[in-house]
Scaffold this motif. Sequence first.
Motif, PDB file in Angstrom:
ATOM      1  N   ASP A  94     -39.889  96.838  53.125  1.00 30.81           N
ATOM      2  CA  ASP A  94     -38.611  97.301  53.686  1.00 30.81           C
ATOM      3  C   ASP A  94     -38.322  98.750  53.321  1.00 30.81           C
ATOM      4  O   ASP A  94     -37.881  99.539  54.164  1.00 30.81           O
ATOM      5  CB  ASP A  94     -37.460  96.419  53.181  1.00 30.81           C
ATOM      6  N   GLY A 124     -37.547 115.626  43.744  1.00 32.22           N
ATOM      7  CA  GLY A 124     -36.804 114.773  44.656  1.00 32.22           C
ATOM      8  C   GLY A 124     -37.635 113.616  45.179  1.00 32.22           C
ATOM      9  O   GLY A 124     -37.368 113.085  46.259  1.00 32.22           O
ATOM     10  N   GLN A 141     -40.882  88.593  46.820  1.00 29.00           N
ATOM     11  CA  GLN A 141     -39.743  89.424  47.200  1.00 29.00           C
ATOM     12  C   GLN A 141     -40.027  90.891  46.887  1.00 29.00           C
ATOM     13  O   GLN A 141     -39.606  91.783  47.639  1.00 29.00           O
ATOM     14  CB  GLN A 141     -38.470  88.962  46.483  1.00 29.00           C
ATOM     15  N   PHE A 194     -31.071 118.407  46.108  1.00 28.79           N
ATOM     16  CA  PHE A 194     -32.015 117.309  45.922  1.00 28.79           C
ATOM     17  C   PHE A 194     -33.324 117.804  45.327  1.00 28.79           C
ATOM     18  O   PHE A 194     -33.948 117.129  44.515  1.00 28.79           O
ATOM     19  CB  PHE A 194     -32.243 116.570  47.245  1.00 28.79           C
ATOM     20  N   SER A 202     -27.539 110.290  49.363  1.00 28.80           N
ATOM     21  CA  SER A 202     -28.988 110.332  49.573  1.00 28.80           C
ATOM     22  C   SER A 202     -29.354 111.517  50.460  1.00 28.80           C
ATOM     23  O   SER A 202     -28.611 111.890  51.368  1.00 28.80           O
ATOM     24  CB  SER A 202     -29.474 109.035  50.208  1.00 28.80           C
ATOM     25  N   ARG A 203     -30.485 112.061  50.185  1.00 24.99           N
ATOM     26  CA  ARG A 203     -31.021 113.174  50.943  1.00 24.99           C
ATOM     27  C   ARG A 203     -31.104 112.823  52.435  1.00 24.99           C
ATOM     28  O   ARG A 203     -30.872 113.655  53.300  1.00 24.99           O
ATOM     29  CB  ARG A 203     -32.424 113.447  50.393  1.00 24.99           C
ATOM     30  N   GLU A 204     -31.423 111.550  52.713  1.00 26.49           N
ATOM     31  CA  GLU A 204     -31.673 111.148  54.087  1.00 26.49           C
ATOM     32  C   GLU A 204     -30.380 111.088  54.902  1.00 26.49           C
ATOM     33  O   GLU A 204     -30.378 111.381  56.096  1.00 26.49           O
ATOM     34  CB  GLU A 204     -32.344 109.771  54.120  1.00 26.49           C
ATOM     35  N   LEU A 205     -29.299 110.683  54.286  1.00 27.15           N
ATOM     36  CA  LEU A 205     -28.092 110.428  55.072  1.00 27.15           C
ATOM     37  C   LEU A 205     -27.093 111.570  55.038  1.00 27.15           C
ATOM     38  O   LEU A 205     -26.245 111.686  55.929  1.00 27.15           O
ATOM     39  CB  LEU A 205     -27.400 109.142  54.586  1.00 27.15           C
ATOM     40  N   TYR A 233     -38.455 109.840  45.023  1.00 31.38           N
ATOM     41  CA  TYR A 233     -37.814 108.622  44.526  1.00 31.38           C
ATOM     42  C   TYR A 233     -38.740 107.875  43.575  1.00 31.38           C
ATOM     43  O   TYR A 233     -39.917 107.655  43.887  1.00 31.38           O
ATOM     44  CB  TYR A 233     -37.511 107.657  45.674  1.00 31.38           C
ATOM     45  N   GLN A 249     -37.930 102.047  55.585  1.00 27.61           N
ATOM     46  CA  GLN A 249     -36.754 102.925  55.547  1.00 27.61           C
ATOM     47  C   GLN A 249     -37.178 104.385  55.428  1.00 27.61           C
ATOM     48  O   GLN A 249     -36.734 105.241  56.198  1.00 27.61           O
ATOM     49  CB  GLN A 249     -35.845 102.575  54.353  1.00 27.61           C
ATOM     50  N   LEU A 250     -38.038 104.653  54.459  1.00 27.42           N
ATOM     51  CA  LEU A 250     -38.452 106.038  54.213  1.00 27.42           C
ATOM     52  C   LEU A 250     -39.164 106.622  55.428  1.00 27.42           C
ATOM     53  O   LEU A 250     -38.937 107.776  55.795  1.00 27.42           O
ATOM     54  CB  LEU A 250     -39.359 106.100  52.981  1.00 27.42           C
ATOM     55  N   SER A 266     -38.605 105.950  58.361  1.00 33.14           N
ATOM     56  CA  SER A 266     -37.615 106.149  59.421  1.00 33.14           C
ATOM     57  C   SER A 266     -36.588 107.212  59.059  1.00 33.14           C
ATOM     58  O   SER A 266     -35.572 107.366  59.750  1.00 33.14           O
ATOM     59  CB  SER A 266     -36.867 104.835  59.693  1.00 33.14           C
ATOM     60  N   GLY A 267     -36.797 107.888  57.964  1.00 39.92           N
ATOM     61  CA  GLY A 267     -35.829 108.895  57.556  1.00 39.92           C
ATOM     62  C   GLY A 267     -34.570 108.313  56.959  1.00 39.92           C
ATOM     63  O   GLY A 267     -33.511 108.934  56.987  1.00 39.92           O
ATOM     64  N   LEU A 268     -34.681 107.099  56.418  1.00 37.82           N
ATOM     65  CA  LEU A 268     -33.527 106.441  55.798  1.00 37.82           C
ATOM     66  C   LEU A 268     -33.800 106.231  54.310  1.00 37.82           C
ATOM     67  O   LEU A 268     -34.958 106.171  53.884  1.00 37.82           O
ATOM     68  CB  LEU A 268     -33.272 105.084  56.474  1.00 37.82           C
ATOM     69  N   PRO A 269     -32.766 106.118  53.523  1.00 40.69           N
ATOM     70  CA  PRO A 269     -32.986 105.959  52.083  1.00 40.69           C
ATOM     71  C   PRO A 269     -33.446 104.532  51.754  1.00 40.69           C
ATOM     72  O   PRO A 269     -33.169 103.593  52.496  1.00 40.69           O
ATOM     73  CB  PRO A 269     -31.592 106.219  51.490  1.00 40.69           C
ATOM     74  N   PRO A 270     -34.136 104.379  50.629  1.00 44.44           N
ATOM     75  CA  PRO A 270     -34.498 103.026  50.189  1.00 44.44           C
ATOM     76  C   PRO A 270     -33.231 102.250  49.833  1.00 44.44           C
ATOM     77  O   PRO A 270     -32.276 102.824  49.310  1.00 44.44           O
ATOM     78  CB  PRO A 270     -35.356 103.265  48.945  1.00 44.44           C
ATOM     79  N   VAL A 271     -33.233 100.953  50.150  1.00 41.29           N
ATOM     80  CA  VAL A 271     -32.020 100.160  49.904  1.00 41.29           C
ATOM     81  C   VAL A 271     -32.289  98.855  49.175  1.00 41.29           C
ATOM     82  O   VAL A 271     -31.362  98.152  48.813  1.00 41.29           O
ATOM     83  CB  VAL A 271     -31.294  99.832  51.227  1.00 41.29           C
ATOM     84  N   ARG A 272     -33.572  98.517  48.963  1.00 36.42           N
ATOM     85  CA  ARG A 272     -33.822  97.236  48.310  1.00 36.42           C
ATOM     86  C   ARG A 272     -34.304  97.414  46.879  1.00 36.42           C
ATOM     87  O   ARG A 272     -33.855  96.707  45.983  1.00 36.42           O
ATOM     88  CB  ARG A 272     -34.833  96.418  49.118  1.00 36.42           C
ATOM     89  N   ARG A 280     -26.309 113.484  58.128  1.00 36.93           N
ATOM     90  CA  ARG A 280     -26.083 112.781  59.389  1.00 36.93           C
ATOM     91  C   ARG A 280     -24.624 112.615  59.760  1.00 36.93           C
ATOM     92  O   ARG A 280     -24.291 112.408  60.919  1.00 36.93           O
ATOM     93  CB  ARG A 280     -26.704 111.381  59.302  1.00 36.93           C
ATOM     94  N   VAL A 300     -31.388  92.985  53.744  1.00 36.68           N
ATOM     95  CA  VAL A 300     -30.208  93.365  52.963  1.00 36.68           C
ATOM     96  C   VAL A 300     -28.988  92.597  53.442  1.00 36.68           C
ATOM     97  O   VAL A 300     -28.155  92.152  52.647  1.00 36.68           O
ATOM     98  CB  VAL A 300     -29.975  94.891  53.059  1.00 36.68           C
ATOM     99  N   PRO A 329     -32.214  97.243  56.647  1.00 31.80           N
ATOM    100  CA  PRO A 329     -33.109  96.168  57.085  1.00 31.80           C
ATOM    101  C   PRO A 329     -32.356  94.833  57.066  1.00 31.80           C
ATOM    102  O   PRO A 329     -31.379  94.658  56.326  1.00 31.80           O
ATOM    103  CB  PRO A 329     -34.221  96.181  56.027  1.00 31.80           C
TER     104      PRO A 329
END
Lengths: 336, 336, 336, 336
Positions: free
Chosen positions: B303, B91, B296, C88, C321-324, B93, B307-308, B310-316, C327, C184, C181
């Motif tokens: 970014d 798991g 970039q 996951f 995602s594992r993170e969300l 990423y 995210q990671l 902060s316990g959030l998934p990667p988004v970029r 929630r 995005v 972020p």
Amino acid sequence: MPTRPLVLVHPYPQNRETLFADATWSALNERFEISEDPAEFDALLPNALAVVGQPDLPAERLARAGNLKAILNVEGNFFPNVDYSACFERGVYVLGCGPAYAQPVAEYALGLAIDLARGITREDRAFRAGRERYTIDGNHDAILLRHSDVGFVGFGNLGRALLPLLRPFAPRVRVYDPWLPASVLREADVEPASLDEVLSASTFVFVLAAITDENQHLLDGARLDLLQPGARLVLVSRAAVADFPALYSRVEAGRLLAAIDVWPDEPVPADDPGRSLEGLVLSAHRAGGMTSAFHQIGEMVLDDLTQLASGLPPVRMQVASRELIGRYRSKPVIKE
Amino acid sequence: MPTRPLVLVHPYPQNRETLFADATWSALNERFEISEDPAEFDALLPNALAVVGQPDLPAERLARAGNLKAILNVEGNFFPNVDYSACFERGVYVLGCGPAYAQPVAEYALGLAIDLARGITREDRAFRAGRERYTIDGNHDAILLRHSDVGFVGFGNLGRALLPLLRPFAPRVRVYDPWLPASVLREADVEPASLDEVLSASTFVFVLAAITDENQHLLDGARLDLLQPGARLVLVSRAAVADFPALYSRVEAGRLLAAIDVWPDEPVPADDPGRSLEGLVLSAHRAGGMTSAFHQIGEMVLDDLTQLASGLPPVRMQVASRELIGRYRSKPVIKE
Amino acid sequence: MPTRPLVLVHPYPQNRETLFADATWSALNERFEISEDPAEFDALLPNALAVVGQPDLPAERLARAGNLKAILNVEGNFFPNVDYSACFERGVYVLGCGPAYAQPVAEYALGLAIDLARGITREDRAFRAGRERYTIDGNHDAILLRHSDVGFVGFGNLGRALLPLLRPFAPRVRVYDPWLPASVLREADVEPASLDEVLSASTFVFVLAAITDENQHLLDGARLDLLQPGARLVLVSRAAVADFPALYSRVEAGRLLAAIDVWPDEPVPADDPGRSLEGLVLSAHRAGGMTSAFHQIGEMVLDDLTQLASGLPPVRMQVASRELIGRYRSKPVIKE
Amino acid sequence: MPTRPLVLVHPYPQNRETLFADATWSALNERFEISEDPAEFDALLPNALAVVGQPDLPAERLARAGNLKAILNVEGNFFPNVDYSACFERGVYVLGCGPAYAQPVAEYALGLAIDLARGITREDRAFRAGRERYTIDGNHDAILLRHSDVGFVGFGNLGRALLPLLRPFAPRVRVYDPWLPASVLREADVEPASLDEVLSASTFVFVLAAITDENQHLLDGARLDLLQPGARLVLVSRAAVADFPALYSRVEAGRLLAAIDVWPDEPVPADDPGRSLEGLVLSAHRAGGMTSAFHQIGEMVLDDLTQLASGLPPVRMQVASRELIGRYRSKPVIKE
């Protein structure tokens, strides 16, 4: 049997074969009685619905054209051999073919802008000379259109055709056009700006203005010095808008990059210093004059004559305005 | 005081300075504890939140990375020195930087297409040689993008970035992508098509496919002969998709025009016959590798690490899939 | 003869017939061996490629699903009866069907916004009661979307589907999303903003956020008082985001207009005071649950199972995602 | 000191205060000498640059208006109390204010279409009566705009303003407009079609046509029966285009759903059967007449008078054509 409406076709200095694809010409002859013979012109004029082209039409000749509804200019410039005031007082439509060039010029202008942004033409030359530079080495001055600052000088047919092509790049677009109120620009979702603002704030500047008595050498040395270092200038409307020696000197100094499609003298002299400037993209008045654009003029003529013969207003050619028709000061754009 | 999360930065063969603008690097160091020292790598790995780059990570090494949440690939290719299966089973990423190149390549591909449509590069060369042809004389093979038939070979990041740039031209877009169901293409408002349909029906063909074992020389002579006479081919993804000798022979014969940004061997040999073909636009792997694209990537890394943390998934960055990661067969695109 | 891959279909509390149009169900059965029998579930699980639905899947049961590649959630909420962590860690895809609702909800939200902007529902009621007011008399509070200030609370599937529908109105769009972020949002060509900025600066506010532990009653009285007088609020995601009594009191006072599709209790009590508020548009959880949306879920299931069976990644459903996944705190949106 | 140009303002049956916001009126009075006094009209007419409104202007009166450049109609209909032929023969601009209504009507028409697609108004009524149906139960006839078949009857200002609002839904748009050649429609990226094709092929039909002698009751029973079962009809231009009893009977029978903003008699009789039809959305001529639209007319007047005074053509109001001005047969749309 009802007679077909009479149309006099005298497209000189344009060429009838260039304008009318076979199918268009056939359709025109089916729906209308066509005369191309200069010797018949005066005799037929009183019965003519329309004149295609711009043969000499002084007031006294127009006075005999009692059924005339429209003069369809198929060349792109309004020469002073037609008494336009007499047309407007008579309610005769004066129609221009500018819209036919708008899409070709807009696509070309975008292509030139991306070329300047990314050095496509310059690096192709280098590649052929064995001097190509790979990836980031060849991209030292490469920039994106996305989210860039874009300026338009002029917002007529060309600007209106170019704007939607730029939208997906989400640029900030400032426009200078002294013939339009700010509200028209805001309605088009661009920012009204002074010429100096457009030049100083934009990374990409598109010169799209028609030439008039007032804007000869609008882009002189002082104005060009307002441009940001590294700005990209695309000149596709009229050469007289720019002071060419001033432009060359700034390109030579590496202050800016430019793509030029219109020239003070065409053909350009063999020893013109622009021919060897690395920072230029050189183009020989090719932005608008495509076969498909000329054929579109022929189709616009056919459509609008059909409209007029049906008691409907013209919708494809551009209705010239009394106020502006005398202001343009350009030479013919087509090859004679 | 909470310690900052630990990130190991080993971007080779990329270059840290190329990827991270000063402000990005500063921000990264403020939010994270950064190690760039290879000698520390094994000692720090058990505590690392993430690895930036692709140092050797066989299964046994990964097994010691008990807190690892992500490997951030900053080069563009997934080398086999990382045990990706182990990552997916854990798991962890695996993140790719492809999206950073999409806009630069898309803008470039559009520029190349307009160049081919209008002969910008070719006529610039002619102008410099004193052979320029004015207006319609230089436009004998000029065509518009508007309302044209466009084909995409591949609909990944590049195709998705290019499509909106083409929309204002209102083309008919056919797409071949064997990795996607037709529904995905229809949802994107393009027409699903076979490769042969794309080739035979399109005036403009954009080759945007990643290279895999299955599509080496996908565009061989027989496939290239499906193209319409006068078709324009833009090749910006991977050279191995096309059979270059077959492509050259058709360009030389005037069957088609092509713009090429990727080459079987880079640097291209000095005597490569492509260097002198008039029907080519030559580009030295410059579509994606711009300073702004590299920066970039640095920002995407910052970014997504944030995210990671902060316990959030990667988004970029792009989350690589277990199914596709092993299929790509390309060489590094960056200059070493 | 190769056997077809095995798929276990247990869509409860959804309904298989609601999800799968006949053609989709037939295609699914052609390509896959399907079991719908709960009694077979445990026996078949070790051989299953995928589970459609969310039957109880604690870690120990998952441990016996050695060939499982994906769990396809067809209901819209992730219930805690599945051990997602185990998924996951095993690299089993957890797929959500949220994208199927995005377009229906986006179209509906736009319709509600125009309704609030122009009083369509309110004036229809007046007309039926013989109290209609003509032209400007009925338009005292009518406003345009064009060039308006628009705010989004949340920028997930719904916001991304709504944004393009708003683009032709050329609004200024501010977005609050604490899970993304700013970059995005800027890439999506909207302005990142705090919640307070979104509320105080926007004429139209779309509440598009999923509900989590953190955002229960995010829109309480104090936040609602940040809204401009006459603001229009569209609530289509989750009722718990808003404090309903606070919202009602402000609508009743004429401070704002609101359209509500989601309610704290459904069915809404017969004596709910919202039923008679003139400033509300009332909607009974109808934004997403259309036949075509349910059928699209069935097609997405078919497509992504086909992808997985072909060794390709899922592309239509949303990879959770594992993170969300832990929630979200919402109740089922479908009718049971 | 140069005198300011003289403008005669007689907007009846419109109201000056409705048209001109304070700032606009102030600016108008700064730039122009304004007379609103009917008693002065004849004395001032010879010096007037322009007349705002449509006071009686027979040929003999116009003959004394030797400096008149424009008549600015601010009401929306061209009454026969002005001798328009004399205007066209004199080269006096006749300007219409239709463009000011285009955006309000387009937004409203889209709102009505989504309402019909999703039953927003109907279900709001049900909710207030305690009969609401949740999720799919209330969505039995709900459809999406996305990828739908859309038909326009008429492609003037309204159609041109509505089309971009529909584009993100990627509909297939067929258009019937007998006043335009097919080429104009194709240039707008819609499909030219006959009226019968538009009606029989479209799920959503927008009636956007002005009324003329030729199209009274264009949508009679036979034409309405061409519509697909379940079609949604939006009528926002002129009531006389449709046969209302025929329309009502089909709505009552559940054959189609319709939204109506314009009515044969306004106010609508108290016992009009349309008032109680569940399949209608009822609107009291509210699509265009917003405060902001009226104020925009005032700004357009100010801008175009400024253009004319500067020797520039009008660019905001619509230049009426000799061919069409006599064809419209509509009653005033404003409240008297």
